[in-house]
Design an enzyme around this catalytic site. Structure first.
Site, short mmCIF file in Angstrom:
data_model
loop_
_atom_site.label_atom_id
_atom_site.label_comp_id
_atom_site.label_asym_id
_atom_site.label_seq_id
_atom_site.Cartn_x
_atom_site.Cartn_y
_atom_site.Cartn_z
N LYS A 272 55.15 35.43 -22.69
CA LYS A 272 56.03 34.26 -22.59
C LYS A 272 55.37 33.03 -23.21
O LYS A 272 55.98 32.32 -24.00
CB LYS A 272 56.37 33.95 -21.12
N ARG B 72 40.38 33.89 -17.53
CA ARG B 72 40.95 33.23 -16.36
C ARG B 72 40.68 34.10 -15.14
O ARG B 72 40.80 35.32 -15.21
CB ARG B 72 42.47 33.10 -16.54
N ARG C 284 60.44 31.54 -10.28
CA ARG C 284 59.63 32.71 -9.96
C ARG C 284 60.22 33.50 -8.79
O ARG C 284 59.70 34.55 -8.44
CB ARG C 284 58.26 32.18 -9.57
N ARG D 45 49.03 40.20 -9.18
CA ARG D 45 50.07 39.43 -9.87
C ARG D 45 51.26 40.31 -10.25
O ARG D 45 52.41 39.89 -10.14
CB ARG D 45 49.49 38.76 -11.12
N ARG E 257 42.64 39.41 -22.11
CA ARG E 257 43.02 38.04 -22.49
C ARG E 257 41.85 37.07 -22.30
O ARG E 257 41.11 37.15 -21.32
CB ARG E 257 44.19 37.61 -21.61
P1 AMP Z 1 51.27 31.82 -15.10
O1 AMP Z 1 50.42 31.03 -16.04
O2 AMP Z 1 52.75 31.58 -15.31
O3 AMP Z 1 50.92 33.27 -15.04
O4 AMP Z 1 50.99 31.22 -13.65
C1 AMP Z 1 49.71 31.26 -13.08
C2 AMP Z 1 49.81 31.05 -11.58
O5 AMP Z 1 50.39 29.76 -11.30
C3 AMP Z 1 50.69 32.03 -10.84
O6 AMP Z 1 50.01 33.25 -10.55
C4 AMP Z 1 51.02 31.24 -9.59
O7 AMP Z 1 49.91 31.19 -8.70
C5 AMP Z 1 51.21 29.83 -10.14
N1 AMP Z 1 52.60 29.59 -10.56
C6 AMP Z 1 53.07 29.40 -11.82
N2 AMP Z 1 54.40 29.20 -11.81
C7 AMP Z 1 54.78 29.26 -10.51
C8 AMP Z 1 56.03 29.15 -9.85
N3 AMP Z 1 57.17 28.95 -10.53
N4 AMP Z 1 56.04 29.26 -8.49
C9 AMP Z 1 54.93 29.46 -7.79
N5 AMP Z 1 53.71 29.60 -8.35
C10 AMP Z 1 53.62 29.49 -9.70
#
Ligand code: AMP
Length: 217
Positions: free
Chosen positions: A14, A163, A91, A174, A130
């Site tokens: 994404k 990360r 989410r 995740r 990654r």
């Molecule tokens: P991402 O970079 O989108 O994989 O997000 C990394 C982390 O940020 C996720 O594993 C969640 O802990 C938090 N996060 C990102 N977007 C959301 C969301 N919409 N709702 C809740 N937690 C989020």
């Protein structure tokens, strides 16, 4: 400004697609993961520390915190861009309902939900290889998207890191959280008639082009 969302499991590409889309359309990319990482980076308050710990484990941050970030980003972008692309939001169905009601207050709605579909074995390979630049957010991969100089960001010269939420035990969690809470959004947006499925496997530029075509349709 049209609000569009990009859906897909962690590792579906994404963020990579969104980073390319800003060169193809007058589009603001809003990644809630990036916004939260920035907020957690200077984790000086107990609330910011709690956010950082939640993210480290791959759990979801509270709907209220993330919802407030999204509303703020939307307000800042409105009037300046043709598209606002939400990456990582919503989410879960509660967030999708909140987004719907916030947009409705402005006579708007989610115009398209693009689902990047990627098989699970590919996702795991992508996430565990990654590497990310903590300074500018650029993403690389130890095999498929190597930086020009080993371990160094092409864009800003900072040392790359893995990360913490890309460590194997957190990757598994995740994907579990995605299946339990986020995957049902595909049905949610399909019911609304705005879901478009695109294969997230293949050349990143081609995938971004396909997404741009869908958004511009
Ligand atoms: P991402 O970079 O989108 O994989 O997000 C990394 C982390 O940020 C996720 O594993 C969640 O802990 C938090 N996060 C990102 N977007 C959301 C969301 N919409 N709702 C809740 N937690 C989020």
């Amino acid at each position: 400004m049209k609000t569009v969302v990009i859906l897909g499991a962690p590792g579906s590409g994404k963020g990579t697609a969104a980073a390319r889309l800003v060169n193809l359309l007058n589009l603001k990319h809003v990644s809630t993961g990036d916004l939260l990482r920035a907020a957690a980076r200077d984790a000086s308050t107990p609330a910011a520390k709690a956010v950082a710990e939640t993210m480290r484990k791959g759990e979801l941050v509270s709907d209220e915190i993330v919802g407030a970030l999204v509303v703020e980003a939307w307000q800042q972008a409105d009037g300046q861009y043709d598209y606002l692309l939400l990456d990582g939001y919503p989410r879960n169905e509660k967030q999708a309902a909140f987004l719907e009601s916030e947009l409705a207050r402005h006579g708007a709605k989610v115009e398209k939900a693009v689902w990047l579909e990627v098989p699970e074995d590919v996702l795991i390979g992508r996430l565990s290889g990654r590497r990310t630049c903590p300074a500018c957010g650029a993403g690389f991969h130890v095999e498929t998207m190597k930086p020009k100089k080993d371990g160094i960001c092409d864009q800003c010269g900072h040392a790359l890191v893995q990360r913490e939420d890309d460590h194997p035990e957190n990757v598994a969690n995740r994907l579990k959280v995605y299946k339990a809470k986020t995957a049902s959004l595909l049905g949610w947006y399909e019911q609304k008639g705005v879901l478009v499925q695109i294969s997230g496997v293949g050349d990143a530029d081609e995938i971004a082009k396909s997404v741009a075509e869908v958004l511009a349709r």
